[in-house]
Scaffold this active site. Structure first.
Site, short mmCIF file in Angstrom:
data_model
loop_
_atom_site.label_atom_id
_atom_site.label_comp_id
_atom_site.label_asym_id
_atom_site.label_seq_id
_atom_site.Cartn_x
_atom_site.Cartn_y
_atom_site.Cartn_z
N GLN A 1 -10.30 -3.97 -2.96
CA GLN A 1 -11.59 -3.51 -2.44
C GLN A 1 -12.71 -3.84 -3.42
OE1 GLN A 1 -12.31 -1.85 0.64
NE2 GLN A 1 -14.38 -2.36 -0.04
N ASP B 1 -17.19 7.38 -1.01
CA ASP B 1 -15.91 7.24 -0.31
C ASP B 1 -15.58 8.60 0.28
OD1 ASP B 1 -13.39 6.39 0.59
OD2 ASP B 1 -12.46 6.44 -1.40
N ARG C 1 -13.72 -8.57 2.22
CA ARG C 1 -12.29 -8.36 1.91
C ARG C 1 -11.52 -9.64 2.19
NH1 ARG C 1 -10.10 -3.21 1.84
NH2 ARG C 1 -8.26 -4.33 1.10
N HIS D 1 -7.56 0.80 -6.22
CA HIS D 1 -7.75 -0.04 -5.03
C HIS D 1 -8.48 -1.31 -5.45
CE1 HIS D 1 -7.88 -1.29 -1.01
NE2 HIS D 1 -8.72 -0.45 -0.47
N CYS E 1 -16.25 1.77 1.03
CA CYS E 1 -15.07 0.96 1.32
C CYS E 1 -14.65 1.06 2.78
CB CYS E 1 -13.92 1.36 0.41
SG CYS E 1 -13.49 3.11 0.51
N ARG F 1 0.88 -1.18 0.00
CA ARG F 1 0.00 0.00 0.00
C ARG F 1 0.91 1.22 0.00
NH1 ARG F 1 -5.18 1.41 3.70
NH2 ARG F 1 -6.02 0.07 2.08
#
Ligand code: CP
Ligand code: NVA
Length: 311
Positions: A137, A229, A298, A134, A270, A107
């Site tokens: 996700q 988000d 996830r 991402h 998310c 990340r």
């Protein structure tokens, strides 16, 4: 059968619709095994290194728990402690870690860093979030939609808010699986044109309709899934105040806005969320929100990915 052994997972764009759907099918099976309490340990003796240059709750814990459940191990590597933080080149780091590990999850900020790591690593590299994408996700998001709606193709997803890494990956994912996708963002915060163009190309093949607008009501109209988000992503903290002004109140997902979605719409995010900013408590904590099922997925989606890449 899926043939993803040894591959990197940097962006959904690199995977075919059938590979994406195959990963989701695998995730469903792995979730059933997990819920039935059966052990499934195909990654015995394997180690995943996890490099974090940004904070994380879900990504860290789901990858770490996932590796343990699959019989392997996971190492949390903070970039503050690694020599990367003191200037060791990514290319050297990649070649060194490849001597010890079976896979690397990273990340970070610039997407190019992840590409550089993947270029020099001889083991699979998984993107655990960059400023651009991402993808892990979105695997969990698609799995959640499939569980609740029974299908993906032909549905409509609406995304309201910042044209960030999340919307980029959602748009590519939707285009790949044939889900219509409408995104509403204020001027100056639209998704990157090169990503929109990629999505439009994939949409040609799947038949999905991709729309970028400034009008949240237009985007949400008859949507099956409403997604948002944070307005300020990690690394953008200095812009927080100016961003609040750009998004509030028009780009908030609230009870009034979701009236325009289908009656049986579901809300996804998310996480982490800021109640009162991008979404009201009434929506995210309401009966049509699936955000915790989504967060849980996830684990299952990434276990499927790990098994396919590392087995
Ligand atoms: N959604 C997500 O990636 O959460 P974390 O930042 O907690 O990993
Ligand atoms: N767009 C957010 C997502 C966090 C999971 C960020 O990049 O901070």
């Amino acid at each position: 059968d899926l043939n993803l052994k040894g591959k990197d997972f940097l962006a959904l764009a690199d995977f075919s619709p059938s590979e994406i759907l195959g990963l989701l099918e695998k995730a469903k099976k792995i979730k059933e095994l997990h819920l039935s309490g059966e052990s499934y340990t195909p990654l015995k003796g394997k180690t995943l290194g996890m490099i974090f240059e940004k904070s994380s709750t879900r990504t860290r814990v789901s990858f770490e728990a996932g590796m343990y459940q699959l019989g392997g191990n996971a190492l949390f590597l903070s970039s503050n402690d690694l020599q990367i933080g003191r200037g060791e080149p990514i290319s050297d780091t990649a070649q060194v870690l490849s001597q010890y590990l079976d896979g690397i999850m990273i990340r970070t900020f610039e997407h190019e860093k992840v590409e550089e790591l993947a270029k020099y690593a001889s083991i699979p590299v998984i993107n655990g979030l960059t400023d651009l994408f991402h993808p892990c996700q979105v695997l969990a998001d698609l799995l959640t939609i499939m569980e609740i709606k029974g299908e993906l193709k032909g549905l409509k997803m609406a995304y309201i808010g910042d044209g960030n890494n999340m919307v980029h990956s959602l748009m590519i994912g939707a285009a790949k699986v044939g889900m219509d996708f409408s995104v509403a963002c204020p001027d100056g915060y639209k998704p990157e044109e090169k990503v929109v163009n990629m999505a439009l190309e994939f949409a040609k093949e799947s038949g999905a309709k991709i729309v970028v607008t400034a009008d949240p009501i237009e985007a949400v109209k008859d949507a099956d899934v409403v997604y948002t988000d944070v307005w300020t992503s990690m690394g953008q903290e200095a812009e927080n105040e100016i961003r609040l002004k750009a998004f509030a109140p028009t780009y908030q997902v609230n009870e009034e806005l979701v009236k325009h979605a289908k009656d049986d719409y579901i809300f996804l995010h998310c996480l982490p969320a800021h109640r009162g900013e991008e979404v009201t408590a009434g929506v995210i904590d309401g009966s049509q929100s699936a955000v915790f099922q989504e967060a849980g997925n996830r684990l299952h989606a990434q276990k499927a990915l790990l098994v396919e890449l590392l087995k």
